[in-house]
Structures are given as C-alpha cells and as structure tokens.
Scaffold this active site. Structure first.
Site, PDB file in Angstrom:
ATOM      1  N   ILE A 128       0.894  -1.150   0.000  1.00 53.76           N
ATOM      2  CA  ILE A 128       0.000   0.000   0.000  1.00 53.76           C
ATOM      3  C   ILE A 128       0.940   1.210   0.000  1.00 53.76           C
ATOM      4  O   ILE A 128       1.907   1.252   0.755  1.00 53.76           O
ATOM      5  CB  ILE A 128      -0.934  -0.115   1.220  1.00 53.76           C
ATOM      6  CG1 ILE A 128      -1.857   1.038   1.462  1.00 53.76           C
ATOM      7  CG2 ILE A 128      -0.206  -0.376   2.490  1.00 53.76           C
ATOM      8  CD1 ILE A 128      -2.908   0.662   2.550  1.00 53.76           C
ATOM      9  N   SER A 129       0.704   2.147  -0.904  1.00 53.91           N
ATOM     10  CA  SER A 129       1.623   3.288  -1.066  1.00 53.91           C
ATOM     11  C   SER A 129       1.662   4.161   0.176  1.00 53.91           C
ATOM     12  O   SER A 129       0.735   4.163   0.982  1.00 53.91           O
ATOM     13  CB  SER A 129       1.163   4.171  -2.219  1.00 53.91           C
ATOM     14  OG  SER A 129       1.104   3.452  -3.400  1.00 53.91           O
ATOM     15  N   GLN A 130       2.728   4.977   0.273  1.00 56.85           N
ATOM     16  CA  GLN A 130       2.780   5.933   1.379  1.00 56.85           C
ATOM     17  C   GLN A 130       1.681   6.979   1.164  1.00 56.85           C
ATOM     18  O   GLN A 130       1.343   7.317   0.020  1.00 56.85           O
ATOM     19  CB  GLN A 130       4.166   6.563   1.487  1.00 56.85           C
ATOM     20  CG  GLN A 130       4.541   7.380   0.291  1.00 56.85           C
ATOM     21  CD  GLN A 130       5.856   8.134   0.467  1.00 56.85           C
ATOM     22  OE1 GLN A 130       6.661   8.177  -0.433  1.00 56.85           O
ATOM     23  NE2 GLN A 130       6.065   8.724   1.613  1.00 56.85           N
TER      24      GLN A 130
END
Ligand code: SAH
Length: 216
Positions: A56-58
């Site tokens: 999950i992206s930052q």
C-alpha cells in the site's frame, strides 16, 4: 500531536494543499487496510505491506495521485487499476460519487471487496480482471488512477478517458530502473502529459492470478 495530525502536517509541508484530499486522508481509517501488527504505524507516511507480496503506497503518494484527479473540473466517475487492500479505493469513494476498481489477484480482490463492504462504502464497484484493458463497460472516466508501474501507458486506458478533460495518473518505468509518476490529460483528440514525481511501485502485470490454481 497525534499520528494523524502529524501526517496531515507532513503532507501539507510536502505540497498537498487540496483540503478535501487532506480530509479524506484524515478520515479514512488506514489501519483497517493493513496487517494488525502494523496498526501502530498506520498513519505514518510510509508504504506498508499487504497480502500477496503487494504494498500500500505511502500516504503522500496516495494524496498526490488523488489530488491530480482534480485537474478535471468536475470529476464524477473514477477508475482505479490495482485495488490491492482497497485503501486508495476508499479514499476515492470519500471524494467522488462513483468509483470502479480492478484487481488481478483473486484473494486481494475478494478481501478488499469484503473490507469495503464492512466499512459500509457503497460507491465502489470492484472487479477481478486485468486492468491493462481497463473497464470498457463504464467508460468514459473523468479520472483513471493506476497504482502499479506500467512499462508504457496502456492505449486502452487512454481510450477510456473522457475527451472532456479526462485525467490519467500512472507510474511509468523510465530508463535505468527508475519510475516516474505521470499525468495524462485528454481534451478532444489531444493528449498532453507531464511529470508529477519519482516513485516506487510494484509492477503492473498482464492477466489475472489465482494462487490456488496456479503456481505462477
Ligand atoms: N491501490 C492499492 C495498492 C495496491 S499495490 C491500495 O491502496 O492498497 C498494486 C496492486 O496492483 C496489486 O494488488 C497488484 O496485484 C495490482 N495489479 C498489478 N497489475 C494489475 C493489473 N494488470 N490489473 C489489475 N491489478 C493489477
């Protein structure tokens, strides 16, 4: 300062100014989309692992990509490629009336669909499929957001963009293994593109994948 307030302050400092996007990041419970052992760092500005070796992206990247969709003057219908945990879908659902999201890994598609249902998020329709070909049935989209890195921009996604200012946000592999987040805008037949940020995403892969029936 609590973790959420700290995160919002950090995002503002990094250049995220859209108050609606900041509000979505503040209110969507990121802790519900990650492993419980990572709960204590759910609101840190870091990428986190999800199932099936995906990430999950930052929050900064989620916010930047989401903010870019507002280049369209009235975005209503959004397509996401790469449902993953469903977190980005939930952010989109907070901001836009109609969201579609496609995932190529069956267990991720199933768990994200369940998670969104449990959170009572009703304006996201999910599908198990290959996002390289988009979702023609509901096209055209005001915005398309791709959350995995493509070798080049898929023609079918450009084709499914609204000709009235449709926006595509996509990480593309560039030379020397670097990845670049790019923004494509469509006005009538004309497509323009610009650089947003250097990024690091998992790859966009062709075809679907069910780990129970294939060893690939
Ligand atoms: N948006 C997600 C991040 C997911 S990581 C979230 O908020 O959690 C990228 C996801 O893209 C992975 O789940 C991966 O399986 C998926 N993916 C990669 N190639 C794809 C394709 N061709 N079609 C659909 N999903 C794809």
């Amino acid at each position: 300062m609590n973790q959420t307030k700290e995160l919002i302050a950090e995002l503002k400092k990094a250049g995220i100014h859209n108050p609606k996007v900041l509000e979505a990041i503040q209110n969507v419970p990121r802790n519900r989309f990650i492993h419980s052992k990572d709960s204590h760092r759910a609101f840190k500005n870091i990428a986190l692992p999800i199932d099936c070796q995906q990430t999950i992206s930052q929050p900064y990247i989620v916010a930047l990509m989401t903010e870019a969709l507002f280049r369209h003057n009235n975005p209503q219908k959004i397509l996401e490629i790469g449902t993953g945990s469903g977190y980005q879908s939930a952010i989109l659902a907070y901001l836009f009336p109609t969201v579609f999201s496609i995932e190529r890994i069956l267990p991720l598609h199933k768990s994200a669909t369940e998670r969104l249902k449990a959170l009572n998020i009703r304006n996201v329709q999910t599908a198990y499929g290959d996002g390289f070909i988009g979702w023609q049935e509901h096209a055209p989209y005001d915005g398309i957001l791709v959350t995995a890195c493509a070798p080049e921009v898929p023609i079918s996604l450009l084709a499914q963009l609204s000709p009235k200012g449709g926006v595509l946000v996509i990480p593309l592999a560039s030379q020397k293994g670097a990845q670049e987040l790019r923004l494509f805008e469509k006005q009538d037949d004309k497509i323009t593109s610009s650089h947003l940020e250097f990024v690091s995403f998992v790859p966009l892969l062709a075809g679907t994948h069910d780990p129970n029936i294939s060893s690939k």
